[in-house]
Design an enzyme around this catalytic site. Structure first.
Site, PDB file in Angstrom:
ATOM      1  N   HIS A 191       0.935  -1.021  -0.070  1.00  0.00           N
ATOM      2  CA  HIS A 191       0.372  -0.004  -0.289  1.00  0.00           C
ATOM      3  C   HIS A 191       0.951   0.953  -0.763  1.00  0.00           C
ATOM      4  CE1 HIS A 191      -3.144  -1.906   1.022  1.00  0.00           C
ATOM      5  NE2 HIS A 191      -2.490  -3.152   1.594  1.00  0.00           N
ATOM      6  N   SER A 321      18.199  18.167 -17.202  1.00  0.00           N
ATOM      7  CA  SER A 321      16.968  18.731 -16.973  1.00  0.00           C
ATOM      8  C   SER A 321      17.501  19.839 -18.220  1.00  0.00           C
ATOM      9  CB  SER A 321      16.855  19.728 -15.875  1.00  0.00           C
ATOM     10  OG  SER A 321      16.026  20.311 -15.990  1.00  0.00           O
ATOM     11  N   LYS A 327      20.524  17.597 -13.092  1.00  0.00           N
ATOM     12  CA  LYS A 327      19.441  16.406 -12.644  1.00  0.00           C
ATOM     13  C   LYS A 327      19.181  15.651 -13.280  1.00  0.00           C
ATOM     14  CE  LYS A 327      14.240  17.059 -11.714  1.00  0.00           C
ATOM     15  NZ  LYS A 327      13.611  16.113 -12.145  1.00  0.00           N
ATOM     16  N   GLU A 334      11.372   5.888 -18.558  1.00  0.00           N
ATOM     17  CA  GLU A 334      10.270   6.630 -18.289  1.00  0.00           C
ATOM     18  C   GLU A 334       9.389   5.947 -19.934  1.00  0.00           C
ATOM     19  OE1 GLU A 334      11.509  10.502 -17.962  1.00  0.00           O
ATOM     20  OE2 GLU A 334      10.502  10.559 -15.697  1.00  0.00           O
TER      21      GLU A 334
END
Length: 469
Positions: A191, A321, A327, A334
């Protein structure tokens, strides 16, 4: 030949038509390209090349059965082999949006091979003699049995040569990580919340088993996928095909490709329905679901590096980024998730197309095979990149994991057999509210000594017990 416009004029049963002089296709293909001006999607080269395999096997079968003159068979086989080897990839201009039987693409193959065969026999393109696209290249065949045969063959080849090797590589890489991280203890989560200890290796073993099961599901489709409709001709009855053509054809395909194929005992089923291809897509759909789970778990476990979970160390891909210097993002995971989304969407299209059989013919073949081949290609490429550029160089942050384990509230679950559920709940509530460890809370409550706690609550032993089961 019109030198000024660099075209040639061919004539067929429907009259004259102008065709670019340097192209091997003929009148039917040229007319179809003007009729079906829809979209930009074209069949991948693997399908075009599989038509070369199919026409080569058909010519060899016709020769064996005495229905194609050996002299013409030599020319047809030579041209078909060139198509199989990729020489004519650029001579298939049609979009996938065409007649639902794929007739225009079959005719495209017939015309290219006929023109090339005639050229090999000393004739100019467009003569349709001595090799005729319908009478010789398409002999004993119909688009209605040829196109589904090519669909099955191309799918089987792409699965065998492209997809399964990459999936095997991913399974093995995940299994290697399971071994590498077998002794690294972490806190499991259910959970999305802290649970009890396990090892990082156990998590990666689960990933490897998901991919292994995906491979098994794909391989289990082979008995249906390797049944071919060739020999059914127009509606499945075999009109105009000699007796034994289906068997001879499959023997030639097996000899040429190494695929163990056999005639579909019901050509009516093989042409009117494409359940076998929908089944393959279903297995790919499950695989896509597995990959989403794996990729998402890895990118979430690697989130941070300082303000996220930060348990996994994702390798640097050199990208960053556009606004935040330095970053690092989980780009490869993805990308794989997006691949999986496309495969799931393709399966919806394939399901609808598979349900479009009307009586003796499915009339959504081109869109079905286009989506299926795209799914195979995307999964193979996505899996390869995921394996080589992410999984193989994954590492763990052992300090972060050790700190998490030491601070985990639900280590106290191991005390249930000794203290009972309610008292252990009291320990975890106190630790939670006071921001202390469960060990400190248990001792403060006077429920257990430090020595007893350390003997019972051993994260490594707890994970080992899980592993033993």
């Amino acid at each position: 030949m019109d030198a000024q416009h660099n075209v040639r004029t061919e004539s067929d049963a429907f009259g004259p038509v102008e065709i670019p002089a340097d192209r091997y296709w003929g009148g039917q293909t040229q007319r179809a390209s003007a009729v079906f001006e829809i979209g930009e999607e074209r069949f991948p080269t693997c399908l075009i090349r599989t038509f070369g395999l199919q026409k080569l096997a058909a010519a060899r079968a016709n020769r064996r059965l005495g229905t194609l003159d050996p002299h013409l068979a030599d020319a047809v086989e030579a041209a078909a082999r060139e198509m199989w080897e990729g020489r004519f990839d650029d001579h298939f201009p049609l979009r996938i949006w065409q007649t639902g039987s794929g007739t225009q693409t079959n005719m495209n193959a017939n015309e290219v091979i006929a023109n090339r065969a005639n050229e090999g026999l000393g004739q100019p393109r467009g003569t349709r003699h001595p090799v005729h696209p319908n009478d010789h290249v398409n002999r004993s065949q119909s688009s209605n049995d040829t196109f589904p045969t090519v669909m099955h063959l191309c799918t089987a080849l792409e699965v065998r040569d492209r997809l399964l090797p990459e999936l095997g590589g991913l399974r093995d890489a995940l299994a290697a990580k399971a071994t590498e991280f077998d002794a690294v203890v972490k806190i499991g989560r259910t959970h999305l919340m802290d649970a009890v200890p396990m090892t990082v290796g156990q998590a990666f073993d689960a990933f490897a088993r998901q991919i292994g099961a995906g491979i098994d599901r794909i391989e289990a489709t082979a008995p249906r996928l390797h049944l071919l409709a060739q020999g059914g001709t127009a509606v499945g009855s075999g009109l105009n095909a000699p007796a034994g053509f289906d068997v001879a054809f499959c023997e030639e395909v097996t000899a040429l490709s190494g695929l163990s194929v056999a005639p579909n005992p019901s050509k009516f089923e093989g042409m009117g329905a494409h359940d076998a291809l929908v089944e393959v897509s279903g297995a790919l759909n499950v695989l896509a679901v597995s990959l989403i789970k794996i990729a998402n778990d890895i990118r979430l476990l690697g989130s941070g590096p300082r303000c996220g979970l930060g348990e996994l160390v994702v390798p640097n891909d050199g990208l960053s980024s556009s606004i935040m210097p330095g970053k690092r993002n989980p780009t490869i995971a993805e990308a794989l998730v997006q691949v999986a989304f496309q495969v799931i969407g393709n399966h919806a299209t394939i399901t609808a197309a598979g349900a479009s059989g009307a009586f003796e013919l499915n009339v959504a073949k081109p869109v079905l095979i286009y989506n299926l081949l795209q799914s195979i290609r995307l999964l193979a490429d996505g899996t390869r990149v995921f394996t080589t550029k992410l999984v193989r160089d994954l590492d763990v942050d052992r300090d972060r994991l050790a700190a998490n384990v030491a601070n985990a509230l639900l280590l106290a679950t191991a005390l249930n057999p000794v203290l009972g559920y309610d008292r252990v709940a009291e320990i975890t509530r106190k630790a939670m509210s006071e921001g202390t460890t469960p060990r400190s809370a248990a001792i403060a409550l006077g429920l257990i000594t430090g020595e007893e706690y350390d003997r019972i609550v051993d994260p490594v032993a707890m994970a080992a017990r899980i592993n033993a089961h």
